[in-house]
Design an enzyme around this catalytic site. Structure first.
Site, short mmCIF file in Angstrom:
data_model
loop_
_atom_site.label_atom_id
_atom_site.label_comp_id
_atom_site.label_asym_id
_atom_site.label_seq_id
_atom_site.Cartn_x
_atom_site.Cartn_y
_atom_site.Cartn_z
N GLY A 47 -1.84 12.19 11.87
CA GLY A 47 -2.75 12.99 11.06
C GLY A 47 -2.77 14.46 11.48
O GLY A 47 -1.74 15.09 11.66
N HIS B 34 -2.25 -1.95 11.26
CA HIS B 34 -3.17 -2.79 10.48
C HIS B 34 -3.17 -2.41 8.99
O HIS B 34 -3.76 -3.12 8.18
CB HIS B 34 -4.58 -2.74 11.07
CG HIS B 34 -5.32 -1.47 10.81
ND1 HIS B 34 -6.68 -1.34 10.98
CD2 HIS B 34 -4.89 -0.25 10.40
CE1 HIS B 34 -7.06 -0.11 10.67
NE2 HIS B 34 -6.00 0.56 10.32
#
Length: 361
Positions: free
Chosen positions: A206, A266
């Site tokens: 990010g 995930h």
């Protein structure tokens, strides 16, 4: 004997009714939490310097007198659920009513108290009406052919949705950054993880919140934040050992001694995770040097975890289900590593509901 059996049956039914009502109205926990953030109550209490009385809180909020009791009822509800704590007045207290104080949970919602670990953006993203509303489509989605819940409810994948709505992408990035700040609390317990390596790539890093924390803690470690070009465009760092690189983790990952995957795997199915891990394995195995992959993620462990911890993990699993991701058990993690060709791995439960995993090629 018959009446006893009937009475037992009635008791069980009433217990069942109570459980159902608790689930039916469970959304009120998040709505009350959002209310407290919107009214800045955690900061009001912290800046007050001591537990704040209801009258002082109502005065600060400038709530009409006719609605003072509503504030009291909301605060009672939040205190019952561990967000605040109520101090009852004692015989020697000058205050005319009970007072409210922060708990560890509400301290994490105060910018004044926990500037570096404030989770307010995460709460605001999670309680957004559009993002919450998609779960009304669960039944139709599971019984239909549309791949993801986002596509069923909003007509696009989560990534397409974020890319097409800058305001939500900003909220998402802020939420992820606030979550990454919690990593700082755990670094002191896992410094050995970063010993002996000269370079690390934070895949899907990010805006670089986690990478900056690591670079400050380990100034000799060269760190690269690797994310989509549009994510890292125009980003720069004041740290000499931190840089940003745009790319696609499904195609290639820059070579390094270690690859870090924080809350990445995930998001994806087992098949895609295995593909990502194989690419990571190639990156840390270049030039004959055997590095490692550092994973920060959830391990569901219902046998050993406390009930509340398990419930948090299972809730997050349902969140990930909406994008065809999942939270995994230890057995499921092992399956990924074996299929991706890793020879060994270690698990360190250091991050609250998350764990740190080292995988070795």
């Amino acid at each position: 004997m018959a009446s006893t059996n009937n009475q037992l049956e009635a008791t069980e039914l009433f217990e069942g009714q109570s459980l159902l009502y608790m689930h039916m109205f469970g959304f009120l926990k998040s709505m009350a939490l959002k209310w407290a953030i919107q009214l800045n109550i955690p900061d009001i209490i912290y800046n007050h310097g001591k537990p704040i009385t209801l009258s002082d809180l109502v005065s600060t909020l400038q709530v009409p007198i006719s609605k003072q009791s509503l504030v009291e009822r909301l605060m009672r509800f939040l205190a019952h659920n561990g967000i605040f704590v109520i101090h009852e007045k004692g015989e020697n207290d000058d205050d005319d009513d009970q007072a409210y104080a922060l708990t560890p949970a509400s301290k994490l919602l105060s910018k004044s108290c926990c500037k570096d670990h404030c989770l307010t953006p995460m709460v605001l993203m999670s309680t957004d009406p559009i993002l919450m509303g998609k779960f009304h489509q669960l039944g139709d989605w599971i019984c239909g052919e549309i791949p993801t819940l986002y596509e069923a409810a909003l007509g696009s994948t989560v990534w397409e949705f974020l890319e097409g709505k800058p305001e939500y992408l900003s909220l998402f990035n802020q939420a992820m950054a606030s979550d990454s700040q919690m990593v700082n609390l755990a670094l002191k317990n896992c410094s050995k993880v970063f010993e002996g390596i000269d370079s690390i790539v934070d895949v899907g890093g990010g805006t670089g919140t986690t990478a900056r924390i690591i670079c400050e803690a380990f100034p000799k470690l060269k760190c690269v934040v690797y994310d989509l070009p549009q994510v890292v465009a125009n980003l720069s760092s004041a740290c000499d050992n931190l840089s940003y690189v745009g790319g696609d983790m499904f195609k290639s990952i820059p070579q390094a001694d270690a690859i870090m995957l924080k809350w990445i795997l995930h998001d994806w199915t087992d098949e895609i995770c295995i593909k990502i891990l194989k690419t990571c394995k190639e990156s840390v195995s270049s030039n004959g040097k055997k590095g490692k992959v550092i994973i920060m993620d959830i391990i569901i462990n219902e046998e050993d975890d406390e009930k509340d911890m398990t419930e948090t993990k299972l809730c997050l699993d349902l969140i990930m289900m909406g994008i065809n991701g999942k939270e995994r058990t230890g057995k499921e993690w092992k399956h990924l590593f074996v299929e991706a060709g890793f020879k060994d791995y270690k698990i360190f439960p250091l991050f609250g509901f998350r764990s740190l995993i080292e995988a070795y090629p």
